[in-house]
Design an enzyme around this catalytic site. Structure first.
Site, PDB file in Angstrom:
ATOM      1  N   ASN A 146       0.466  -1.118   0.325  1.00  0.00           N
ATOM      2  CA  ASN A 146       0.329  -0.286  -0.146  1.00  0.00           C
ATOM      3  C   ASN A 146       1.369   1.559   0.142  1.00  0.00           C
ATOM      4  OD1 ASN A 146       0.712   0.858   2.801  1.00  0.00           O
ATOM      5  ND2 ASN A 146      -0.644  -0.717   3.118  1.00  0.00           N
TER       6      ASN A 146
ATOM      7  N   ASP B 184      -3.611  -6.341   4.891  1.00  0.00           N
ATOM      8  CA  ASP B 184      -4.816  -7.174   5.596  1.00  0.00           C
ATOM      9  C   ASP B 184      -4.847  -8.715   4.794  1.00  0.00           C
ATOM     10  OD1 ASP B 184      -5.290  -5.482   7.371  1.00  0.00           O
ATOM     11  OD2 ASP B 184      -6.504  -4.267   5.945  1.00  0.00           O
TER      12      ASP B 184
ATOM     13  N   LYS C 146     -13.363  -0.194  15.007  1.00  0.00           N
ATOM     14  CA  LYS C 146     -12.278  -0.769  15.942  1.00  0.00           C
ATOM     15  C   LYS C 146     -11.158  -1.170  17.262  1.00  0.00           C
ATOM     16  CE  LYS C 146     -10.333  -0.384  11.025  1.00  0.00           C
ATOM     17  NZ  LYS C 146     -10.325   0.464  10.342  1.00  0.00           N
TER      18      LYS C 146
ATOM     19  N   LYS D 295       9.349 -16.430 -10.308  1.00  0.00           N
ATOM     20  CA  LYS D 295       8.975 -15.412 -11.424  1.00  0.00           C
ATOM     21  C   LYS D 295       7.533 -16.130 -11.852  1.00  0.00           C
ATOM     22  CE  LYS D 295       8.836 -11.514 -14.465  1.00  0.00           C
ATOM     23  NZ  LYS D 295       9.750 -10.856 -15.422  1.00  0.00           N
TER      24      LYS D 295
ATOM     25  N   LYS E 298     -10.132  -4.371  19.348  1.00  0.00           N
ATOM     26  CA  LYS E 298      -8.907  -4.402  19.081  1.00  0.00           C
ATOM     27  C   LYS E 298      -8.327  -3.335  20.937  1.00  0.00           C
ATOM     28  CE  LYS E 298      -8.354  -3.845  14.528  1.00  0.00           C
ATOM     29  NZ  LYS E 298      -7.547  -4.170  13.444  1.00  0.00           N
TER      30      LYS E 298
END
Ligand code: CTP
Length: 401
Positions: A208, A277, A336, A287, A340
């Site tokens: 990301n 995630d 969250k 590859k 958590k």
């Protein structure tokens, strides 16, 4: 300010004589001060005056063979905690904003990695000029602190804003910098930052756009304020802040192992990393080759949720999570926070332009266990880091914890 290491940068304005007083008072309070002068500051007060008062050599020319040989300005820049530029002229602000380095002070500024406090002084017309306003805006967006000039009679005869702030105001700002510096003494922080890379084959991975800037700013400020810091970072292009215990990793799994290993020896965990995630179920050894026009189906499996695992171990640490959201910011963050078992969550809307992943600034909402919601304005990431650390400090001091 005993043993505080300060560089006093002096640029060429009529207010240079006030820098002499600032130096005298800093030395009186026990600070170790080095003076660096711009090319023309010596027209107002000689380097000798600053040398005599500081008890240290004054760096005022780029081309002094003795000082140049041992890279004096770089060493001065490396050893100091704070650079105070007083007075800062319009010209010096322009050079600092645009990275020009043609004299001792502008050179040192570019090499300096610590905090910078600027006290401008100039004619009121210059102070209001759009070019100067823009330069100041740019420097503020990079986290530089300012003590604005006062309104009053100026050397040019007119009355208006532009007079160097009172010496006592500048001194107070310097004192509060050093007071704040040690407020995290004895506290141990574990900070995670950056993205993770989940490998698909030897040349490809899932990731990301996290730059790691927020987590690195937190680690740096926690260290600057006297904390002991372990920084666990996924791959970024950033240089680890000096003095932190740096532990690089690549995958979510590696990050999890490092967090669980280091958790016991910390008081506060700040999970600012953008942990992947999902990771590919299978890592191809070779590859993956294209098969004509055939697409590629990858099976992804969830990574371990590091914060959930921390919550299950229930070690009684103060735990801060982040929530990167594109919609329903507060509701998703609250969910969250509860799931958590966090003490604080820092939520930011990553879809908004100018904030979030790659940016130097951020706009966040901090929510605590009691669902108190604090919306912070857009600020440089370093300032956000400080505000977050302030909140953590007040939680650590609160009797309920
Ligand atoms: N986090 C974690 N382990 C993961 C994923 C995320 O510890 N495998 C942490 C992040 O570091 C952050 C918090 O959990 O502090 C929230 O991360 P975020 O990506 O916003 O939420 P997710 O829990 O992954 O949920 P979703 O992606 O569905 O929004």
């Amino acid at each position: 300010m005993k043993n505080a290491k300060i560089v006093l940068g002096v640029s060429a304005g009529i207010a240079v004589y006030k820098a002499v007083e600032i130096l005298r008072l800093l030395v009186k309070e026990g600070a170790d001060v080095r003076v660096v002068m711009s090319a023309n500051a010596g027209q107002f007060v000689t380097p000798l005056t600053f040398e005599a008062l500081s008890g240290n050599p004054v760096y005022h020319t780029l081309f002094d063979s003795q000082n140049s040989a041992d890279m004096e300005h770089i060493r001065v820049a490396e050893n100091a905690d704070l650079l105070v530029v007083a007075p800062a002229t319009a010209s010096m602000l322009g050079k600092m904003a645009h990275g020009l380095a043609d004299d001792a002070l502008s050179n040192l500024y570019l090499a300096f990695k610590g905090s910078v406090l600027i006290a401008p002084a100039m004619n009121e017309g210059m102070w209001g000029h759009p070019a100067v306003r823009e330069n100041i805006g740019l420097l503020k967006s990079r986290g530089l602190e300012f003590v604005d000039p006062e309104y009053g009679e100026l050397a040019c005869g007119v009355t208006g804003p532009g007079r160097l702030a009172d010496t006592s105001v500048i001194l107070e700002k310097i004192r509060s910098f050093f007071n704040q510096r040690n407020d995290l003494n004895g506290m141990r922080f574990l900070v995670t930052a950056g993205p993770t890379h989940e490998p698909i084959d030897p040349v490809r991975y899932l990731s990301n756009p996290s730059s790691g800037k927020m987590g690195y700013a937190i680690a740096e400020q926690a260290k600057t304020r006297g904390g002991e810091v372990v920084l666990i970072s996924g791959p970024t292009s950033l240089k680890p802040p000096s003095g932190v215990n740096f532990k690089p990793c690549k995958t979510a799994d590696e990050m999890n192992s490092l967090v669980q290993e280091c958790l016991q020896n910390c008081d506060v965990l700040i999970m600012s990393a953008a942990v992947g995630d999902f990771s590919p179920e299978k890592l191809e050894k070779e590859k993956i080759k294209k098969q004509g026009n055939e697409g590629l189906v990858l099976k992804l499996v969830p990574t371990k949720d590091i914060l959930l695992e921390v919550a299950q171990r229930n070690l009684g640490k103060l735990v801060v999570g982040f929530a990167a959201e594109t919609q329903n910011l507060v509701e998703s963050a609250l969910e969250k926070l509860k799931k958590k078992n966090l003490d604080l969550i820092v939520a930011n809307d990553i879809s908004a332009p100018g904030i979030g992943f790659q940016s130097d600034s951020n706009q966040v909402t901090i929510i605590d266990r009691d669902e108190n919601i604090e919306n912070l304005p857009l600020k440089p990431k370093r300032d956000i880091a400080d505000l977050l650390l302030d909140r953590i400090l007040s939680l650590l001091k609160s009797p309920e914890l």
